[in-house]
Motif scaffolding. Structure first.
Motif, PDB file in Angstrom:
ATOM      1  N   SER A  12      35.165  43.486  37.244  1.00 31.25           N
ATOM      2  CA  SER A  12      35.727  42.186  37.569  1.00 31.25           C
ATOM      3  C   SER A  12      36.938  42.326  38.490  1.00 31.25           C
ATOM      4  O   SER A  12      37.551  43.375  38.583  1.00 31.25           O
ATOM      5  N   VAL A  13      37.242  41.242  39.181  1.00 32.00           N
ATOM      6  CA  VAL A  13      38.421  41.158  40.041  1.00 32.00           C
ATOM      7  C   VAL A  13      39.280  40.019  39.528  1.00 32.00           C
ATOM      8  O   VAL A  13      38.839  39.189  38.744  1.00 32.00           O
ATOM      9  N   ARG A  14      40.492  39.961  39.998  1.00 34.55           N
ATOM     10  CA  ARG A  14      41.373  38.858  39.592  1.00 34.55           C
ATOM     11  C   ARG A  14      40.838  37.573  40.213  1.00 34.55           C
ATOM     12  O   ARG A  14      40.576  37.500  41.405  1.00 34.55           O
ATOM     13  N   ILE A  15      40.700  36.568  39.384  1.00 35.13           N
ATOM     14  CA  ILE A  15      40.141  35.299  39.837  1.00 35.13           C
ATOM     15  C   ILE A  15      41.109  34.181  39.433  1.00 35.13           C
ATOM     16  O   ILE A  15      41.765  34.263  38.408  1.00 35.13           O
ATOM     17  N   TYR A  16      41.205  33.167  40.263  1.00 40.69           N
ATOM     18  CA  TYR A  16      42.135  32.067  40.028  1.00 40.69           C
ATOM     19  C   TYR A  16      41.380  30.829  39.565  1.00 40.69           C
ATOM     20  O   TYR A  16      40.191  30.665  39.855  1.00 40.69           O
ATOM     21  N   GLN A  17      42.076  29.941  38.878  1.00 38.87           N
ATOM     22  CA  GLN A  17      41.459  28.731  38.343  1.00 38.87           C
ATOM     23  C   GLN A  17      40.798  27.905  39.446  1.00 38.87           C
ATOM     24  O   GLN A  17      39.723  27.354  39.248  1.00 38.87           O
ATOM     25  N   ASP A  51      39.314  28.948  42.055  1.00 40.44           N
ATOM     26  CA  ASP A  51      38.028  29.579  42.374  1.00 40.44           C
ATOM     27  C   ASP A  51      36.981  29.228  41.324  1.00 40.44           C
ATOM     28  O   ASP A  51      35.822  28.958  41.653  1.00 40.44           O
ATOM     29  N   GLY A  58      38.183  35.559  33.067  1.00 39.37           N
ATOM     30  CA  GLY A  58      37.701  36.615  33.956  1.00 39.37           C
ATOM     31  C   GLY A  58      36.424  36.300  34.694  1.00 39.37           C
ATOM     32  O   GLY A  58      35.881  37.147  35.394  1.00 39.37           O
ATOM     33  N   SER A  68      33.889  38.570  43.066  1.00 40.40           N
ATOM     34  CA  SER A  68      34.648  37.969  44.169  1.00 40.40           C
ATOM     35  C   SER A  68      34.758  36.484  43.792  1.00 40.40           C
ATOM     36  O   SER A  68      34.137  36.063  42.821  1.00 40.40           O
ATOM     37  N   TYR A 115      29.369  36.481  40.970  1.00 37.29           N
ATOM     38  CA  TYR A 115      29.568  36.779  39.554  1.00 37.29           C
ATOM     39  C   TYR A 115      28.354  37.549  39.052  1.00 37.29           C
ATOM     40  O   TYR A 115      27.247  37.383  39.570  1.00 37.29           O
TER      41      TYR A 115
END
Length: 142
Positions: free
Chosen positions: A47-52, A54, A77, A95, A99
């Motif tokens: 996983s990568v850091r994801i923002y709300q 996104d 996540g 990304s 997912y």
């Protein structure tokens, strides 16, 4: 106390067994035979850091090309995806638009198409077969 002779014999016997075992494992297969089993190793999806924002951009209900309805909701996540009455699947963010399940058997790519409302899902229906199903979907509602 053990004598040096006993220890030497024990080491010699152990080495003989080790060499015999190694020789048995390295013999070629008889002509016309195939290996009994194989092993496939797949690295887990990372996983990568994801923002709300996104997650909000991909959340919603999708009308899939095979008639299914897919409900996508934010999850820690990544996203949770539920098709009909099936159990929800957890997918991690690779990304902001891609997912996958941890085992890599299901992937979803969002924000596709000219309007960005299309999604493509691919999945492995049976791990025993070398087959991947690809289903396209369009955002039906948010």
């Amino acid at each position: 106390m053990r004598s040096p002779h006993t220890l030497g014999v024990a080491v010699a016997v152990s080495m003989t067994l080790f060499v015999a075992d190694a020789a048995a494992q390295s013999r070629p297969l008889p002509p016309g035979s195939e290996p009994i089993s194989s092993v496939e190793v797949t690295a887990p999806a990372r996983s990568v850091r994801i923002y709300q924002k996104d997650l909000d951009a991909v959340s919603g209900t999708y009308a899939m090309s095979n008639g299914w309805r897919l409900q996508v909701t934010p999850a820690p996540g990544g996203v949770s995806a539920k098709i009909g009455r099936d159990r929800p699947m957890r997918l991690v963010a690779l990304s902001p638009d891609k997912y996958a399940t941890r085992d890599g058997n299901v992937t979803m790519e969002f924000n596709r198409g000219s309007s960005g409302d299309d999604m493509v899902m691919s999945y492995v229906p049976d791990r025993r077969l070398a087959q991947v199903i690809v289903v396209k979907a369009t955002l039906a509602q948010r």
